[in-house]
Write an enzyme that holds these catalytic residues in place. Structure first.
Site, mmCIF file in Angstrom:
data_model
loop_
_atom_site.group_PDB
_atom_site.id
_atom_site.type_symbol
_atom_site.label_atom_id
_atom_site.label_comp_id
_atom_site.label_asym_id
_atom_site.label_seq_id
_atom_site.Cartn_x
_atom_site.Cartn_y
_atom_site.Cartn_z
ATOM 1 N N LYS A 66 0.792 -1.201 -0.016
ATOM 2 C CA LYS A 66 -0.062 0.052 -0.017
ATOM 3 C C LYS A 66 0.961 1.251 0.085
ATOM 4 C CE LYS A 66 -4.056 -2.150 2.057
ATOM 5 N NZ LYS A 66 -5.006 -2.008 3.349
ATOM 6 N N GLU A 74 -9.677 -10.622 -7.861
ATOM 7 C CA GLU A 74 -8.648 -9.480 -7.450
ATOM 8 C C GLU A 74 -7.548 -9.648 -8.199
ATOM 9 O OE1 GLU A 74 -9.997 -8.577 -2.757
ATOM 10 O OE2 GLU A 74 -7.995 -9.395 -3.143
ATOM 11 N N ASN A 79 -1.940 -0.005 6.852
ATOM 12 C CA ASN A 79 -1.436 -0.949 7.402
ATOM 13 C C ASN A 79 -0.566 -1.906 6.226
ATOM 14 O OD1 ASN A 79 -3.690 -1.736 5.677
ATOM 15 N ND2 ASN A 79 -4.737 -2.859 7.204
ATOM 16 N N HIS A 83 -2.217 -5.488 1.318
ATOM 17 C CA HIS A 83 -3.526 -5.895 1.325
ATOM 18 C C HIS A 83 -3.244 -7.450 0.830
ATOM 19 C CE1 HIS A 83 -7.721 -7.071 -0.353
ATOM 20 N NE2 HIS A 83 -6.839 -7.736 -1.225
ATOM 21 N N TYR A 112 -12.360 -1.954 -3.949
ATOM 22 C CA TYR A 112 -12.751 -1.846 -2.674
ATOM 23 C C TYR A 112 -14.488 -1.790 -2.369
ATOM 24 C CZ TYR A 112 -8.340 -2.027 0.021
ATOM 25 O OH TYR A 112 -7.127 -2.399 0.580
HETATM 26 P P1 IDP Z 1 -7.936 -6.849 5.697
HETATM 27 O O1 IDP Z 1 -7.078 -5.794 4.767
HETATM 28 O O2 IDP Z 1 -7.173 -7.164 6.933
HETATM 29 O O3 IDP Z 1 -8.755 -7.702 4.869
HETATM 30 P P2 IDP Z 1 -10.675 -5.556 5.563
HETATM 31 O O4 IDP Z 1 -11.631 -5.551 6.663
HETATM 32 O O5 IDP Z 1 -11.000 -6.173 4.398
HETATM 33 O O6 IDP Z 1 -9.165 -5.816 6.482
HETATM 34 O O7 IDP Z 1 -10.481 -3.864 5.359
HETATM 35 C C1 IDP Z 1 -9.975 -3.396 4.181
HETATM 36 C C2 IDP Z 1 -8.929 -2.342 4.470
HETATM 37 O O8 IDP Z 1 -9.767 -1.188 5.032
HETATM 38 C C3 IDP Z 1 -8.053 -2.633 5.668
HETATM 39 O O9 IDP Z 1 -6.822 -3.331 5.275
HETATM 40 C C4 IDP Z 1 -7.716 -1.140 6.213
HETATM 41 O O10 IDP Z 1 -6.643 -0.337 5.149
HETATM 42 C C5 IDP Z 1 -8.959 -0.619 6.132
HETATM 43 N N1 IDP Z 1 -9.714 -0.708 7.345
HETATM 44 C C6 IDP Z 1 -10.445 -1.640 7.843
HETATM 45 N N2 IDP Z 1 -11.121 -1.401 9.051
HETATM 46 C C7 IDP Z 1 -10.802 -0.075 9.208
HETATM 47 C C8 IDP Z 1 -11.045 0.902 10.365
HETATM 48 O O11 IDP Z 1 -11.790 0.543 11.055
HETATM 49 N N3 IDP Z 1 -10.763 2.311 9.973
HETATM 50 C C9 IDP Z 1 -9.970 2.609 9.140
HETATM 51 N N4 IDP Z 1 -9.728 1.665 8.162
HETATM 52 C C10 IDP Z 1 -9.716 0.520 8.024
HETATM 53 MG MG MG Z 2 -10.119 -7.837 3.449
#
Ligand code: IDP
Ligand code: MG
Length: 140
Positions: free
Chosen positions: A11, A128, A114, A117, A51
């Protein structure tokens, strides 16, 4: 266990800090093979399309702003049980909850920024991977 392919994205928070090589080393050390890789700068529309599954979530707008804030590196990782294996190497979504030694524990800036992905199921991995790559781009 079957050999699988999964879609990974390094990312913008990680490309900004020049961490592509360090993150790729984590994948390779864990037995995952990078069989396709492309650096690109997502448009807002592309981030929203990728997304779309999260479009009802409160963080969707901010997430799309973040994902098109700088270059990303999209990649296909291949290996035994690659989808689950990559999720283990990545660590929990929130770095505060991620296990020691995971990419997100070591590199993520926040729950949003984070660093990586990874696809969460075989069905989503296929969708994807096709979002970023053609069959001719993937060389195992
Ligand atoms: P993942 O990437 O671990 O699969 P997902 O729930 O699919 O997590 O969420 C997609 C992305 O959305 C996350 O990697 C993160 O960048 C962002 N995200 C998820 N939850 C939050 C939140 O509570 N606040 C802000 N961003 C979030
Ligand atoms: Mg996810």
């Amino acid at each position: 266990m079957a050999v699988e392919q999964t879609l990974s994205i390094i990312k913008p928070d990680a490309t900004r800090r020049n961490l592509t090589g360090k993150i790729n080393a984590r994948f390779e050390e864990s037995g995952l093979r990078i069989v396709a890789q492309r650096r690109l700068h997502l448009s807002r529309a592309q981030a929203e399309a990728f997304y779309a599954v999260h479009k009802e979530r409160s963080f969707f707008g901010d997430l799309c702003t973040f994902m098109c804030s700088g270059p990303v590196v999209a990649q296909v990782l291949e290996g035994e049980n690659a989808i689950e294996r990559n999720r283990e190497v990545m660590g929990a979504t929130n770095p505060a909850n991620a296990d020691e030694g995971t990419i997100r524990k070591d590199f993520a800036e926040s729950i949003e920024a984070n660093s990586v992905h990874g696809s969460d199921s075989p069905e989503n991995a296929a969708i994807e991977i096709a979002f970023f790559f053609s069959a001719i781009d993937i060389v195992g």
